[in-house]
Structures are given as C-alpha cells and as structure tokens.
Scaffold this active site. Structure first.
Site, PDB file in Angstrom:
ATOM      1  N   ASN A  92      -2.495   0.218  -3.508  1.00 23.80           N
ATOM      2  CA  ASN A  92      -1.715   0.758  -4.620  1.00 23.80           C
ATOM      3  C   ASN A  92      -0.379   0.026  -4.687  1.00 23.80           C
ATOM      4  O   ASN A  92       0.212  -0.275  -3.660  1.00 23.80           O
ATOM      5  CB  ASN A  92      -1.474   2.260  -4.422  1.00 23.80           C
ATOM      6  CG  ASN A  92      -2.762   3.049  -4.447  1.00 23.80           C
ATOM      7  OD1 ASN A  92      -3.588   2.873  -5.327  1.00 23.80           O
ATOM      8  ND2 ASN A  92      -2.939   3.907  -3.466  1.00 23.80           N
ATOM      9  N   GLU A 100       2.429   5.693  -2.227  1.00 25.12           N
ATOM     10  CA  GLU A 100       3.191   6.743  -1.554  1.00 25.12           C
ATOM     11  C   GLU A 100       4.100   6.216  -0.446  1.00 25.12           C
ATOM     12  O   GLU A 100       5.146   6.801  -0.182  1.00 25.12           O
ATOM     13  CB  GLU A 100       2.236   7.792  -0.980  1.00 25.12           C
ATOM     14  CG  GLU A 100       1.487   8.552  -2.065  1.00 25.12           C
ATOM     15  CD  GLU A 100       0.497   9.549  -1.504  1.00 25.12           C
ATOM     16  OE1 GLU A 100       0.431   9.730  -0.267  1.00 25.12           O
ATOM     17  OE2 GLU A 100      -0.221  10.154  -2.312  1.00 25.12           O
ATOM     18  N   VAL A 101       3.683   5.161   0.231  1.00 29.83           N
ATOM     19  CA  VAL A 101       4.474   4.621   1.336  1.00 29.83           C
ATOM     20  C   VAL A 101       4.949   3.223   0.942  1.00 29.83           C
ATOM     21  O   VAL A 101       4.130   2.366   0.613  1.00 29.83           O
ATOM     22  CB  VAL A 101       3.645   4.554   2.647  1.00 29.83           C
ATOM     23  CG1 VAL A 101       4.478   3.962   3.776  1.00 29.83           C
ATOM     24  CG2 VAL A 101       3.142   5.947   3.020  1.00 29.83           C
ATOM     25  N   HIS A 105      -0.006  -1.834   2.308  1.00 22.28           N
ATOM     26  CA  HIS A 105      -1.157  -1.422   3.098  1.00 22.28           C
ATOM     27  C   HIS A 105      -2.399  -1.416   2.226  1.00 22.28           C
ATOM     28  O   HIS A 105      -2.306  -1.283   1.007  1.00 22.28           O
ATOM     29  CB  HIS A 105      -0.942  -0.044   3.734  1.00 22.28           C
ATOM     30  CG  HIS A 105      -0.682   1.063   2.760  1.00 22.28           C
ATOM     31  ND1 HIS A 105       0.532   1.211   2.097  1.00 22.28           N
ATOM     32  CD2 HIS A 105      -1.465   2.077   2.332  1.00 22.28           C
ATOM     33  CE1 HIS A 105       0.475   2.277   1.318  1.00 22.28           C
ATOM     34  NE2 HIS A 105      -0.733   2.808   1.425  1.00 22.28           N
TER      35      HIS A 105
END
Length: 123
Positions: A92, A100-101, A105
């Site tokens: 994402n 979100e982070v 990743h």
C-alpha cells in the site's frame, strides 16, 4: 513525501524494542507474521532501511537493497510452501491505499483461495 518516522512500529521491531514472530532475516530484510492476519498465511516483508513507501524505496535504495529485498520476498514465499498453490503480494502507498505504517513493506497473503484481485468497476 512524508518524512521517515523512527517511532513507527516497524522501526521499533527492527531495533528489537517490539518482538515479532520472525520468518526470515538477512542483511537487507526482515519478514515476520502479521499480528492481525487477513489470511491463514499473512507475512510482512520489510527492508531494514529507512524507507517510507515503495516510491521512496525504489528511488533511494541501493541496487543491493532492492535485489536483496525481492530475493528475500521470493525465498519467504518458497519457504512457506506457497509457491505452488499461489500467493498474493501487496504494498500500500499513501492515503488512498490506506497505508497504515510509514515504513515500506509488502504483505504476502496465502493459505486459501484469494479470489479476485479487486472488485470490478461498476459491480
């Protein structure tokens, strides 16, 4: 682009401040099980470098980091036995993708029929 935040959860995992259920680790990459799995196999693969997103990683990472990351991603998929039945990888990027982070990743999803990639337009 958002600046890298050293307080993000993945940075803290990399520093050993938060434990993880490790699947793989090498010079460039750490892979571990997601604590809120969306499929029977749900692993996060992260570079050890300070990259906010794929955009950041692809622009700033060294050739060795990029090759090491993607080789590790393939190794994790093989080691988990997901190569034959199939798996999905997803990254994402930004608000619209619900990142979100703020540490690049990739999610590796497997262990069940994953269905269509996205809902067809107009359905």
């Amino acid at each position: 682009m958002t600046a890298y935040e050293d307080s993000n959860i993945f940075a803290r995992i990399l520093r050993g401040e938060i434990p993880c259920k490790k699947v793989h680790e090498d010079d460039f990459t750490l892979a571990f099980h997601d604590i809120q799995p969306q499929t029977p196999i749900h692993v996060l693969v992260i570079p050890k470098g300070r990259y906010v997103s794929f955009e950041d990683f692809s622009a700033k990472a060294s050739e060795a980091e990029i090759a090491g990351f993607f080789r590790a991603l393939g190794k994790v998929a093989r080691d988990l036995g997901t190569a034959e039945p199939g798996y999905r990888i997803l990254a994402n990027h930004g608000r619209d993708a619900h990142q979100e982070v703020p540490h690049f990743h990739m999610h590796l999803f497997a262990g069940q029929d994953l269905g269509r990639m996205i809902k067809p337009v107009g359905k």
